[in-house]
Enzyme design. Structure first.
Site, mmCIF file in Angstrom:
data_model
loop_
_atom_site.group_PDB
_atom_site.id
_atom_site.type_symbol
_atom_site.label_atom_id
_atom_site.label_comp_id
_atom_site.label_asym_id
_atom_site.label_seq_id
_atom_site.Cartn_x
_atom_site.Cartn_y
_atom_site.Cartn_z
ATOM 1 N N SER A 26 -17.174 1.238 -19.498
ATOM 2 C CA SER A 26 -17.039 -0.047 -20.183
ATOM 3 C C SER A 26 -18.364 -0.780 -20.096
ATOM 4 O O SER A 26 -19.063 -0.686 -19.069
ATOM 5 C CB SER A 26 -15.950 -0.881 -19.498
ATOM 6 O OG SER A 26 -16.072 -2.232 -19.867
ATOM 7 N N HIS A 39 -18.727 5.169 -26.285
ATOM 8 C CA HIS A 39 -19.055 4.901 -27.698
ATOM 9 C C HIS A 39 -19.599 6.164 -28.363
ATOM 10 O O HIS A 39 -19.287 6.460 -29.520
ATOM 11 C CB HIS A 39 -20.137 3.819 -27.806
ATOM 12 C CG HIS A 39 -19.729 2.478 -27.289
ATOM 13 N ND1 HIS A 39 -20.255 1.929 -26.140
ATOM 14 C CD2 HIS A 39 -18.840 1.572 -27.767
ATOM 15 C CE1 HIS A 39 -19.724 0.733 -25.943
ATOM 16 N NE2 HIS A 39 -18.859 0.498 -26.903
ATOM 17 N N ARG A 64 -18.691 -3.774 -19.642
ATOM 18 C CA ARG A 64 -18.576 -4.803 -18.601
ATOM 19 C C ARG A 64 -18.728 -4.227 -17.189
ATOM 20 O O ARG A 64 -18.833 -4.980 -16.225
ATOM 21 C CB ARG A 64 -17.257 -5.570 -18.739
ATOM 22 C CG ARG A 64 -17.244 -6.457 -19.974
ATOM 23 C CD ARG A 64 -16.062 -7.413 -19.994
ATOM 24 N NE ARG A 64 -16.187 -8.408 -21.046
ATOM 25 C CZ ARG A 64 -15.593 -8.341 -22.242
ATOM 26 N NH1 ARG A 64 -14.827 -7.318 -22.537
ATOM 27 N NH2 ARG A 64 -15.771 -9.298 -23.132
ATOM 28 N N LEU A 124 -24.198 0.420 -25.778
ATOM 29 C CA LEU A 124 -23.471 1.678 -25.965
ATOM 30 C C LEU A 124 -23.537 2.572 -24.734
ATOM 31 O O LEU A 124 -24.585 2.722 -24.112
ATOM 32 C CB LEU A 124 -24.057 2.408 -27.179
ATOM 33 C CG LEU A 124 -24.058 1.581 -28.469
ATOM 34 C CD1 LEU A 124 -24.717 2.354 -29.596
ATOM 35 C CD2 LEU A 124 -22.652 1.151 -28.855
#
Ligand code: PAF
Length: 280
Positions: free
Chosen positions: A185, A37, A187, A33
């Site tokens: 993100s 988020h 990623r 998170l």
């Protein structure tokens, strides 16, 4: 914060809230998170009296050779963040709790799921739609919140909810960006320091293209062509850059007013996506 791993524990908790007349919001996540988020959790608290967050790295939305095994899993940090943000319940099921070993049902939002990210990640949106539909059935929330960053995902989910008459309100929440403009993100943690400096150009490219549309540039093909060239010259391997209409993500025409620019590009081993929404 209550943490449960099974659907029956989840349903018991939700049933108790329902009998007390309380409304329920769901924030589906795959964990790791970040501020994006947590913005969803904050918004969820505004929308309902109880907030359920799910953490489930969903295998069916990863293709062969993608990062399912290596997707960042940060359970302890995630729990601390969710606790601090006032989550009522964390649903963290095992794969076997979500999918029967001989599961035969898939949810497929046709057309839309095959374009853009769906073209380079075949089956991805089928996996997303299926797991989100299952989470809706498990939690039965009044409202569910998703980031605008995954705009195509949000459109797939809205379409599924409409087509299947699922009684849930879908709320899209603004993308949270780093100071550089890079969209948050999970990623991003794959990026090296040098790649991170390049990654911020993805959002710059979107803003330049948006400004060109707003300035009256007539040819969307030309805007897309220039954006793809800019990304290539900056060191990305662009996947797509498209001027779309916001409602159904079809290619925008001269009469469309509400637009979204969608892009995805690979930087080293990281695939980044981003978008900007605006009206002209
Ligand atoms: O956006 C995500 O994190 C995932 O695609 C979602 C919506 C939780 C479904 O697995």
């Amino acid at each position: 914060m209550q943490i449960v791993n099974t659907v029956s524990e989840l349903r018991n908790a939700v049933r108790a809230w329902r009998s007390a007349g309380q409304s329920v919001a769901l924030v589906p996540t795959m964990g790791n998170l970040h501020a994006g988020h947590l913005a969803l959790v904050n918004e969820a608290k505004e929308k309902a009296e109880r907030v359920v967050v799910s953490i489930f790295v969903n295998p069916t939305q990863f293709g062969v050779g993608e990062d399912f095994e290596t997707y960042p899993r940060t359970e302890r940090e995630d729990h601390e963040k969710l606790n601090a943000f006032g989550t009522d319940l964390l649903f963290q099921p095992a794969v076997s709790e979500v999918y029967a070993s001989d599961a035969k049902t898939l949810v497929s939002v046709t057309g839309l799921s095959e374009w853009y990210c769906g073209a380079s990640r075949p089956g991805h949106f089928g996996g997303v739609a299926t797991v989100v539909c299952k989470l809706f059935n498990m939690v039965q929330p009044d409202v569910a919140l998703f980031g605008l960053k995954d705009f195509q995902q949000l459109t797939v989910i809205r379409t599924m909810v409409r087509d299947l008459n699922i009684p849930v309100e879908i709320v899209g929440v603004e993308t949270v960006r780093e100071a550089s403009g890079l969209a948050m993100s999970s990623r991003n943690s794959y990026l090296t320091a040098e790649e991170k400096a390049v990654a911020e150009k993805l959002y710059q490219c979107l803003c330049v293209a948006r400004d060109a549309v707003l300035a009256g540039q007539q040819s969307y093909e030309e805007i897309e062509r220039r954006a793809l060239l800019f990304l290539q010259d900056s060191g990305f391997q662009p996947d797509y850059f498209s001027v779309c209409r916001m409602s159904d993500l079809k290619k925008a025409g001269a009469d469309d007013v509400a637009l979204v620019l969608l892009t995805a590009a690979r930087l080293g081993k990281t695939r980044l996506i981003d978008n900007v929404c605006f009206s002209r």
